[in-house]
Design a protein around this motif. Structure first.
Motif, short mmCIF file in Angstrom:
data_model
loop_
_atom_site.label_atom_id
_atom_site.label_comp_id
_atom_site.label_asym_id
_atom_site.label_seq_id
_atom_site.Cartn_x
_atom_site.Cartn_y
_atom_site.Cartn_z
N GLY A 83 0.79 -1.23 0.00
CA GLY A 83 0.00 0.00 0.00
C GLY A 83 0.81 1.26 0.00
N GLN A 84 2.03 1.21 -0.53
CA GLN A 84 2.86 2.42 -0.63
C GLN A 84 3.11 2.73 -2.11
OE1 GLN A 84 3.74 3.89 3.42
NE2 GLN A 84 4.07 4.68 1.39
N GLY A 85 4.17 3.43 -2.38
CA GLY A 85 4.47 3.81 -3.76
C GLY A 85 3.45 4.82 -4.25
N TYR A 86 2.94 4.56 -5.45
CA TYR A 86 1.96 5.48 -6.05
C TYR A 86 0.52 5.12 -5.68
CZ TYR A 86 5.87 7.00 -9.00
OH TYR A 86 7.06 7.50 -9.45
N THR A 87 0.35 4.13 -4.83
CA THR A 87 -1.01 3.67 -4.50
C THR A 87 -1.73 4.71 -3.65
OG1 THR A 87 -0.09 1.44 -4.41
CG2 THR A 87 -2.34 1.75 -3.58
N LEU A 88 -2.93 5.10 -4.09
CA LEU A 88 -3.75 6.05 -3.35
C LEU A 88 -5.18 5.52 -3.28
CD1 LEU A 88 -2.58 9.50 -4.83
CD2 LEU A 88 -1.86 8.45 -2.67
N VAL A 89 -5.74 5.55 -2.09
CA VAL A 89 -7.08 5.00 -1.86
C VAL A 89 -7.84 5.96 -0.95
CG1 VAL A 89 -8.38 3.08 -0.85
CG2 VAL A 89 -6.28 2.63 -2.11
N SER A 90 -9.14 6.13 -1.18
CA SER A 90 -9.96 6.95 -0.30
C SER A 90 -10.58 6.08 0.79
CB SER A 90 -11.07 7.65 -1.09
OG SER A 90 -12.05 6.72 -1.52
N PRO A 91 -10.91 6.65 1.94
CA PRO A 91 -11.62 5.87 2.96
C PRO A 91 -12.90 5.23 2.44
CG PRO A 91 -10.79 7.90 3.92
CD PRO A 91 -10.52 7.99 2.44
N LEU A 92 -13.60 5.91 1.53
CA LEU A 92 -14.82 5.33 0.96
C LEU A 92 -14.48 4.09 0.14
CD1 LEU A 92 -17.81 5.35 0.24
CD2 LEU A 92 -17.29 6.96 -1.61
N GLN A 93 -13.46 4.16 -0.71
CA GLN A 93 -13.07 3.00 -1.52
C GLN A 93 -12.64 1.84 -0.62
OE1 GLN A 93 -10.00 4.72 -3.94
NE2 GLN A 93 -11.39 5.23 -5.62
N LEU A 94 -11.87 2.14 0.40
CA LEU A 94 -11.39 1.09 1.29
C LEU A 94 -12.56 0.45 2.04
CD1 LEU A 94 -8.55 -0.03 1.87
CD2 LEU A 94 -8.56 1.30 3.99
N ALA A 95 -13.55 1.27 2.42
CA ALA A 95 -14.73 0.73 3.11
C ALA A 95 -15.48 -0.25 2.22
CB ALA A 95 -15.64 1.86 3.55
N MET A 96 -15.61 0.06 0.93
CA MET A 96 -16.31 -0.85 0.02
C MET A 96 -15.51 -2.13 -0.20
SD MET A 96 -18.85 1.01 -0.16
CE MET A 96 -19.79 -0.25 -1.00
N ALA A 97 -14.17 -2.04 -0.20
CA ALA A 97 -13.33 -3.23 -0.35
C ALA A 97 -13.46 -4.13 0.86
CB ALA A 97 -11.87 -2.81 -0.56
N TYR A 98 -13.46 -3.54 2.06
CA TYR A 98 -13.59 -4.35 3.27
C TYR A 98 -15.02 -4.85 3.45
CZ TYR A 98 -8.85 -4.05 4.99
OH TYR A 98 -7.49 -4.23 5.13
N ALA A 99 -16.00 -4.14 2.92
CA ALA A 99 -17.37 -4.66 2.93
C ALA A 99 -17.45 -5.94 2.10
CB ALA A 99 -18.33 -3.60 2.39
N THR A 100 -16.65 -6.02 1.05
CA THR A 100 -16.63 -7.20 0.20
C THR A 100 -16.11 -8.42 0.95
OG1 THR A 100 -16.26 -5.77 -1.72
CG2 THR A 100 -15.81 -8.11 -2.00
N ILE A 101 -15.00 -8.26 1.67
CA ILE A 101 -14.46 -9.40 2.42
C ILE A 101 -15.35 -9.72 3.62
CG2 ILE A 101 -12.94 -8.14 3.99
CD1 ILE A 101 -12.11 -11.38 2.07
N ALA A 102 -16.03 -8.71 4.17
CA ALA A 102 -16.91 -8.93 5.32
C ALA A 102 -18.09 -9.80 4.94
CB ALA A 102 -17.38 -7.59 5.89
#
Length: 756
Positions: A477-496
């Protein structure tokens, strides 16, 4: 003789017949006009003897999913100047008004133009009388002049949102001024102040006036329009239909009264997926830090239950317009309160290891579910050594598998695991989960972030070449990777929820005032049902998805996990911490993350918290905030906690750039994490993408020198004698019981002034 008399009688009879025929023709013509076409001529006569005023429409309300009103309308009293009426009244009382010249572009060529000097007319003909009643206010003369020149049909707001004592003075006293009116207008009221301000947005006057529509009315009062976020995205439904007021004019063109009125119609009500109680919980928890964002999502449908950002602002300060000094203060605030950090993109740190873990489980021809890699404190790619965060603590994680690597957040494992999976697989899973993609919410200035890979690199950094080192950076999750809290919430909703990725959903339904659903142009409901973005189960078996879920369970619930502070007594929580280094406006700082969900077996809530300016780790800075939100939301459901929703002042810290070591809340013991908490990788600090809307509010400029008015007690102003007897009172005078004064200021010579 007899023959002569006979001839005369015939002539008289013939002349009488002609007269009868003429009178008959005249009578027929009158019948044709007055009877056969009477309605048509009456309509034309009525049109020439009336004035029309466009009444602005009333916007619909914005409510949460339970029907709690977040945005309503209130009555605002304004003192308006009807400038053409003002000029006409000046001409009737004093003769020709003073003129001014200005330079205009006509057919592409500069040309001098003349117009009534509206500033001199107001200062000499209106302000002195208002001063007598202590009702005069300083104003910006340049704005008045531009308004008169460009928007003559629109009333000029002299005093906005006046208080009751001022309104009472206008109503009580005999102002005696043509073209001065007290108007009652519906304006927006954000019921709970700063609560959900970044989501609701604000309204303002349109940037341009519809000239074609304005020509249909004598006076044109515009509708406000949404300038940002929900107010903007749902503007077409929130707007109602304007009304019309028909005014009667006498033979001299003076307005005398109201003929009739077609009232405006209110727009549709928009119901959000937000839960005001959970929104209040999130905003209260975030106030422990100075710059942060949080998102709460229902993992079973993608509904956003809360989305908060600090520092915040009160959108009521923008209604009906924001004062210039207040706007400057917001712009100069180091914390950037207008930035919505919930939809800003920042490096996600180890929370991104969710994507890397899933990418290794779908890699074709590889069985990375059982892969083990050795942590020797780091690994080299090219001429760079990528250290694991435990190297600073002088130990290693040893030989480790996926679930335990998630638990202890082993960087060395994910460097190797990510390269084994391949950047194409990481990029594929990232896009399936919405990383680097638009959410579809159409929120103002939302940042899509970066899901970097070889193709992305070729476009954005063509001078660089993709390598294993780049893949290693992305894997954690470093380098040029950029994520918004909203995007991350939807990703974790998927695994949940076990593998279904939903698009985020913010609007639940849109209902007209009669309760029927509002429809879009295609005839579909304005608020679509939940939508699935992707289904991981089509590419990754459920048992492998469960392996990743188990890793997140270990993070919180096993000793040595980096998220021990998220552990709760009554509910099983799973999640992941993260700490990354970012650059904003040339300043490097750490970003702390916590992503979690609960209950583990049947998740109801996913919470993601991001904090800027952390000197501590994700678990000790973002972790306690996420835990407080999650715990209180779950307790609300079981009746163990009652969050009181109340008006909220803007969140603000005196020193928003102060670094934060750890977060704790008074009266709570909290969960103590171990020493095994990761720090930020120092190899590369990505430049953040902050969601700062470029929407321009209605800024009320400061008064200039020509707009300075004399207060009561100042030197007397010279008066002039009218050139003619006072004319009958116009409509505004009759409406408010106003009688004209016998004297008024003398007109002054014309002056030349350029356009400003």
């Amino acid at each position: 003789m007899k023959r002569s008399l006979l001839t005369s009688r015939i002539r008289i009879q013939f002349l009488g017949l002609i007269m009868l025929l003429g009178m008959g023709a005249l009578g027929l013509k009158l019948w044709w006009i007055q009877v056969a076409h009477g309605t048509e001529w009456t309509a034309q006569l009525r049109g020439s003897s009336q004035a029309t005023v466009r009444i602005p429409s009333v916007r619909g309300e914005i409510k949460d999913r339970n029907g709690v009103a977040l945005v309503q309308n209130r009555a605002s009293y304004e003192v308006d100047f009807y400038l053409p009426e003002m000029v006409k009244g000046y001409r009737e009382r004093f003769g020709s008004p003073p003129l001014t010249e200005y330079r205009a572009i006509i057919n592409g060529m500069p040309k001098d133009q003349k117009e009534p000097d509206i500033i001199r007319i107001v200062n000499d003909g209106v302000v002195p009388r208002l001063n007598q009643l202590d009702l005069a206010r300083d104003y910006n003369s340049a704005k008045l002049e531009r308004h008169f020149r460009n928007d003559t049909e629109v009333p000029y707001s002299y005093i906005k949102d006046i208080d009751f004592p001022t309104m009472a003075k206008f109503s009580e006293h005999d102002v005696g001024l043509p073209g001065v009116d007290i108007a009652i207008k519906p304006v927006r009221s954000y019921v709970y102040g700063a609560l959900a301000a970044h989501i609701l947005g604000c309204v303002g006057m349109p940037d341009d006036i519809d000239k074609e529509e304005a020509r249909k009315f004598t006076f044109y009062q515009q509708d406000v329009e949404g300038k940002s976020n929900i107010e903007k995205t749902m503007d077409e439904y929130l707007r109602g239909k304007p009304g019309v007021r028909y005014l009667r004019k006498n033979a001299k063109g003076t307005i005398e009264g109201v003929l009739r009125e077609d009232p405006p119609q209110q727009g549709a009500n928009v119901f959000l997926t937000l839960d005001t109680r959970i929104q209040s919980i999130a905003e209260e928890a975030l106030r422990a830090v100075s710059r942060a964002g949080a998102v709460v999502v229902d993992p079973n449908n993608g509904n956003i239950l809360a989305m908060a950002s600090v520092p915040s602002f009160d959108p009521n300060t923008f209604i009906p317009s924001i004062k210039a000094k207040d706007w400057k203060a917001l712009q100069k605030d180091e914390g950037d309160p207008l930035v919505d950090r919930a939809i800003s993109a920042l490096p996600p740190g180890s929370t991104f290891k969710l994507i890397t873990a899933l990418a290794g489980l779908r890699a074709e021809g590889k069985n990375l579910a059982n892969a083990h890699y050795s942590c020797g404190g780091g690994i080299s790619y090219g001429d760079h050594f990528f250290a694991c965060w435990v190297a600073a603590k002088h130990y290693t994680h040893g030989n480790i598998g996926l679930a335990d690597a998630i638990k202890v957040s082993c960087d060395s494992f994910f460097y190797q695991y990510g390269n084994a999976a391949g950047i194409q697989s990481i990029d594929h899973i990232g896009k399936m989960l919405g990383i680097g993609e638009e959410s579809g919410l159409r929120l103002s200035a939302e940042q899509s972030g970066n899901m970097p890979g070889p193709e992305w690199m070729q476009i954005h950094h063509p001078q660089e070449r993709w390598s294993q080192a780049q893949t290693a950076n992305v894997s954690i999750g470093q380098g040029y990777t950029l994520v918004s809290p909203l995007q991350l919430a939807m990703a974790y909703a998927t695994i949940a929820n076990g593998g279904v990725c939903y698009y985020p959903r913010l609007v639940d339904k849109v209902l007209k005032q009669d309760g029927s659903p509002a429809l879009d142009e295609q005839g579909n409901p304005a608020a679509p049902p939940p939508r699935v973005r992707s289904d991981l189960r089509q590419e990754i078996s459920p048992d492998k998805i469960e392996l990743v879920r188990k890793g997140f369970w270990k993070v919180v619930n096993e000793d040595g996990g980096t998220g021990g502070r998220a552990r709760l007594k009554d509910w099983i929580v799973a999640g992941k911490t993260g700490t990354a280094q970012a650059t904003e406006r040339g300043h490097e700082e750490n970003v702390a993350w916590m992503a979690c969900f609960a209950p583990f077996d049947h998740p109801k809530y996913v919470v993601v918290v991001m904090v800027q300016g952390a000197s501590g780790h994700g678990g000790e800075v973002a972790g306690p905030i996420a835990t407080r939100i999650l715990e209180r939301a779950l307790a609300e459901d079981e009746g163990k906690f009652d969050m009181q929703v109340a008006w909220l002042a803007p969140a603000h810290h005196a020193n928003p750039l102060q670094l934060i070591k750890a977060v704790s809340y008074p009266g709570t013991g909290g969960n103590l994490g171990g020493d095994d908490e990761e720090g930020a990788d120092q190899s590369q600090a990505a430049t953040v993408q902050m969601a700062s809307s470029d929407a321009s509010p209605d800024v009320e400029p400061e008064a200039d020198s020509q707009g300075q008015v004399r207060r009561r007690g100042a030197a007397a102003v010279a008066r002039a004698v009218p050139v003619a007897a006072p004319q009958p009172r116009n409509f505004f005078e009759r409406l408010f019981g106003i009688r004209r004064q016998p004297t008024a200021p003398a007109p002054t010579p014309a002056r030349r002034r350029g356009l400003r």
